[in-house]
Design a protein around this motif. Sequence first.
Motif, PDB file in Angstrom:
ATOM      1  N   ILE A 167       0.681  -1.258  -0.156  1.00 29.28           N
ATOM      2  CA  ILE A 167       0.063   0.050  -0.006  1.00 29.28           C
ATOM      3  C   ILE A 167       1.029   1.167   0.030  1.00 29.28           C
ATOM      4  CG2 ILE A 167      -1.666   1.399   1.175  1.00 29.28           C
ATOM      5  CD1 ILE A 167      -2.831  -1.240   0.143  1.00 29.28           C
ATOM      6  N   GLN A 168       0.657   2.133  -0.805  1.00 28.74           N
ATOM      7  CA  GLN A 168       1.343   3.424  -0.944  1.00 28.74           C
ATOM      8  C   GLN A 168       0.809   4.332  -0.258  1.00 28.74           C
ATOM      9  OE1 GLN A 168       4.307   3.650  -2.883  1.00 28.74           O
ATOM     10  NE2 GLN A 168       4.185   1.855  -4.053  1.00 28.74           N
ATOM     11  N   ARG A 169      -0.542   4.559  -0.491  1.00 28.61           N
ATOM     12  CA  ARG A 169      -1.343   5.634   0.378  1.00 28.61           C
ATOM     13  C   ARG A 169      -1.570   5.208   1.962  1.00 28.61           C
ATOM     14  NH1 ARG A 169      -5.893   7.133  -3.814  1.00 28.61           N
ATOM     15  NH2 ARG A 169      -4.830   7.284  -5.839  1.00 28.61           N
ATOM     16  N   MET A 170      -1.125   6.105   2.735  1.00 28.30           N
ATOM     17  CA  MET A 170      -1.130   5.938   4.238  1.00 28.30           C
ATOM     18  C   MET A 170      -2.283   5.775   4.705  1.00 28.30           C
ATOM     19  SD  MET A 170       2.200   5.263   5.344  1.00 28.30           S
ATOM     20  CE  MET A 170       1.873   5.407   7.000  1.00 28.30           C
TER      21      MET A 170
ATOM     22  N   GLN B 200       6.709   3.847   5.018  1.00 24.80           N
ATOM     23  CA  GLN B 200       7.108   3.274   6.394  1.00 24.80           C
ATOM     24  C   GLN B 200       8.393   2.914   6.678  1.00 24.80           C
ATOM     25  OE1 GLN B 200       5.095   5.629   8.484  1.00 24.80           O
ATOM     26  NE2 GLN B 200       5.442   4.218   9.891  1.00 24.80           N
ATOM     27  N   ALA B 201       8.517   1.878   5.681  1.00 23.73           N
ATOM     28  CA  ALA B 201       9.942   1.194   5.638  1.00 23.73           C
ATOM     29  C   ALA B 201      11.325   2.199   5.361  1.00 23.73           C
ATOM     30  CB  ALA B 201      10.149   0.282   4.602  1.00 23.73           C
ATOM     31  N   THR B 202      10.784   3.227   4.615  1.00 19.67           N
ATOM     32  CA  THR B 202      11.787   4.085   4.028  1.00 19.67           C
ATOM     33  C   THR B 202      12.212   5.328   5.192  1.00 19.67           C
ATOM     34  OG1 THR B 202      11.143   4.007   1.842  1.00 19.67           O
ATOM     35  CG2 THR B 202      12.664   5.839   2.272  1.00 19.67           C
ATOM     36  N   ILE B 203      10.829   5.330   5.710  1.00 21.85           N
ATOM     37  CA  ILE B 203      10.809   6.545   7.090  1.00 21.85           C
ATOM     38  C   ILE B 203      11.759   5.917   8.136  1.00 21.85           C
ATOM     39  CG2 ILE B 203       9.671   7.670   8.526  1.00 21.85           C
ATOM     40  CD1 ILE B 203       9.563   9.054   5.967  1.00 21.85           C
ATOM     41  N   SER B 204      11.418   4.721   8.476  1.00 18.98           N
ATOM     42  CA  SER B 204      12.492   3.880   9.409  1.00 18.98           C
ATOM     43  C   SER B 204      14.018   4.139   9.163  1.00 18.98           C
ATOM     44  CB  SER B 204      12.095   2.528   9.565  1.00 18.98           C
ATOM     45  OG  SER B 204      10.597   2.507  10.121  1.00 18.98           O
ATOM     46  N   THR B 205      14.400   3.783   7.829  1.00 15.49           N
ATOM     47  CA  THR B 205      15.780   4.048   7.747  1.00 15.49           C
ATOM     48  C   THR B 205      16.300   5.378   7.596  1.00 15.49           C
ATOM     49  OG1 THR B 205      15.484   2.050   6.322  1.00 15.49           O
ATOM     50  CG2 THR B 205      17.319   3.432   6.057  1.00 15.49           C
TER      51      THR B 205
ATOM     52  N   ARG C 193       3.214   1.854  14.574  1.00 11.21           N
ATOM     53  CA  ARG C 193       1.802   2.238  14.481  1.00 11.21           C
ATOM     54  C   ARG C 193       1.676   3.500  13.417  1.00 11.21           C
ATOM     55  NH1 ARG C 193       0.807   4.600  19.568  1.00 11.21           N
ATOM     56  NH2 ARG C 193      -1.249   4.641  18.904  1.00 11.21           N
ATOM     57  N   HIS C 194       2.165   3.304  12.405  1.00 12.30           N
ATOM     58  CA  HIS C 194       2.044   4.161  11.157  1.00 12.30           C
ATOM     59  C   HIS C 194       2.477   5.552  11.651  1.00 12.30           C
ATOM     60  CE1 HIS C 194      -0.477   0.861  10.223  1.00 12.30           C
ATOM     61  NE2 HIS C 194      -1.210   1.390  10.879  1.00 12.30           N
TER      62      HIS C 194
ATOM     63  N   ASP D  20       4.846   7.198  22.124  1.00 10.91           N
ATOM     64  CA  ASP D  20       4.622   8.573  21.577  1.00 10.91           C
ATOM     65  C   ASP D  20       6.079   9.106  21.218  1.00 10.91           C
ATOM     66  OD1 ASP D  20       4.068  10.981  20.713  1.00 10.91           O
ATOM     67  OD2 ASP D  20       2.525  11.408  22.436  1.00 10.91           O
ATOM     68  N   LYS D  21       6.295   9.221  19.714  1.00  5.88           N
ATOM     69  CA  LYS D  21       7.575   9.626  19.362  1.00  5.88           C
ATOM     70  C   LYS D  21       7.950  11.049  19.826  1.00  5.88           C
ATOM     71  CE  LYS D  21       6.473  11.049  14.469  1.00  5.88           C
ATOM     72  NZ  LYS D  21       7.219  12.485  14.902  1.00  5.88           N
ATOM     73  N   LYS D  22       6.765  11.886  20.445  1.00  4.67           N
ATOM     74  CA  LYS D  22       7.064  13.003  20.713  1.00  4.67           C
ATOM     75  C   LYS D  22       8.293  13.237  21.948  1.00  4.67           C
ATOM     76  CE  LYS D  22       2.700  15.033  19.562  1.00  4.67           C
ATOM     77  NZ  LYS D  22       1.017  15.609  19.919  1.00  4.67           N
ATOM     78  N   ASN D  23       8.355  12.103  22.404  1.00  4.45           N
ATOM     79  CA  ASN D  23       9.361  12.065  23.496  1.00  4.45           C
ATOM     80  C   ASN D  23      10.852  11.890  22.987  1.00  4.45           C
ATOM     81  OD1 ASN D  23       7.476  12.518  25.729  1.00  4.45           O
ATOM     82  ND2 ASN D  23       6.953  10.364  25.236  1.00  4.45           N
ATOM     83  N   ILE D  24      10.974  11.792  21.949  1.00  8.36           N
ATOM     84  CA  ILE D  24      12.389  11.427  21.326  1.00  8.36           C
ATOM     85  C   ILE D  24      13.414  12.345  21.724  1.00  8.36           C
ATOM     86  CG2 ILE D  24      11.932  12.652  18.951  1.00  8.36           C
ATOM     87  CD1 ILE D  24      13.782   9.337  19.611  1.00  8.36           C
ATOM     88  N   SER D  25      13.109  13.798  21.810  1.00 11.40           N
ATOM     89  CA  SER D  25      14.037  14.554  21.971  1.00 11.40           C
ATOM     90  C   SER D  25      14.861  14.421  23.558  1.00 11.40           C
ATOM     91  CB  SER D  25      13.633  15.951  21.940  1.00 11.40           C
ATOM     92  OG  SER D  25      12.609  16.365  22.721  1.00 11.40           O
ATOM     93  N   GLU D  26      13.697  14.019  24.365  1.00 11.32           N
ATOM     94  CA  GLU D  26      14.183  13.692  25.617  1.00 11.32           C
ATOM     95  C   GLU D  26      14.991  12.472  25.901  1.00 11.32           C
ATOM     96  OE1 GLU D  26      11.480  14.201  29.244  1.00 11.32           O
ATOM     97  OE2 GLU D  26       9.892  14.964  27.555  1.00 11.32           O
ATOM     98  N   ILE D  27      14.790  11.488  25.190  1.00 13.70           N
ATOM     99  CA  ILE D  27      15.593  10.379  24.918  1.00 13.70           C
ATOM    100  C   ILE D  27      16.868  10.729  24.254  1.00 13.70           C
ATOM    101  CG2 ILE D  27      15.621   7.962  24.080  1.00 13.70           C
ATOM    102  CD1 ILE D  27      13.739   8.435  26.479  1.00 13.70           C
TER     103      ILE D  27
END
Length: 458
Positions: free
Chosen positions: A330-333, A352-357, A374-375, A440-447
């Motif tokens: 699926i191309q469309r999220m 999603q695979a590309t974003i992860s990399t 989770r998209h 929640d990836k919003k916490n990434i800067s703290e990590i």
Amino acid sequence: MKIIILGAGQVGTTLAENLVSEDNDITLVDNELLRLEDLQDKHDLRVVAGSASSPRVLREAGAPDADLLVAVTSSDEVNMVACQMAYTLFHTPTKIARIRNSEYLREKDKLFHNDMIPIDHIISPENLVTEEIIRLIDYPGALQVAHFADRRISLVVLKAYYGGPLVGYAISMLKEHLPYIDYRIVSILRHDKLIRPQGSTIIEAGDEITFISATVHIKAIMAEIQRLDKPYKRIMIVGGGNIGAGVAKQLEAGCSVKLIERNAEKAKSLAEKLSNTLVFHGDASDQSLLFEEHIENIDVFISLTSDDEANIMSALLAKRLGAKKAMVLIQRMAYINLIQGGTIDIAVSPQQATISTLLTHVRKGDVKNVVSLRHGLAEALEVVVHGDAATSNVVGRKVSELKLPQGVILGAVLRNEEVIIAKKQVVIEENDHVVIYLSDKKNISEIEKLFQPSAFFI
């Protein structure tokens, strides 16, 4: 971090949306002015209209002082030239390019270095998706599988089904069933709501469970949560593009593989290249063809054309005619949440695979691997710990002593080839590879700040 993203297609837009909320200075470049204006209205980012490989456009986008350039236009050649311009004219420190053409990829070691075409990291969506599909075939019943720490640690997402030994019981019972296996359940998604896992949490049928363990224990843990599927042996693939052909090539030695391709010449070429795959020229929406090829005996039907709607419809038909599992590209999220978990079992997203990399190269610190979950709402990452007790906020401290934001869980540690599940009493040491889950990836800067020695964090 100042980041220039070239290309406002699916990948470029999704990456910008992922990074713009993380205190990054994002500039998006594309030829389509209306698309850029729409994105600028929705997000706090700069846009520049023009050719991604133009020195003038790159200068206007801020290339002279950019930290990172990500070239993800639809043209490999434009991406390559853009990286050359960024290196030669602006000395951009890090350059990432999406390259799709297999001919370029075969020669990547000779082509992509500072003396030829200066690209620091190459991303091939087709190869990433092929690898993801193979992992899902290797672990029947999983919705997502990600490997960390040289494949020694894995994160698995799966759905609990009626009949699973643990369904209807507390998580703590898993230890009684598997007394010699360590694991960490890091997330439970129930009716689209996140539940923080505790020992007393009862697992219900339909729960989407995410766990982390040593890779060797994945199947034993899966067997407790759902009825473990038999190994997939009979595979039908629709679409003979780079992904379809790549999946068939990797599976044909151990599985019975059939591939359907609509283009007659391409089907003939694939039949010559694939030694143990039966290639058919035909349409996957042709019921008679599916009946003739005994669709009712197929373990997994995988639709991998470039047309989302065609993939969805052919998979629905295959399931109705008796295929046991259906997997679609699926191309469309927006489509993924609508279809996965219903009649169609798994939706695979190149974005999603590309974003992860891409995120692996964007995250601050010594980050070895990032997986978007989770998209894009959640994330898991592998961080290498540096520093000592004087310079680090984590070295020499127990897991229970770390000031982790809510929803952040340390899943596992790789230390000197040994996998250690990160329980409360585990002490973090220098050079540990730590796998962290963020609901929640919003916490990434703290990590990022927590795991970086004070002398190195910028």
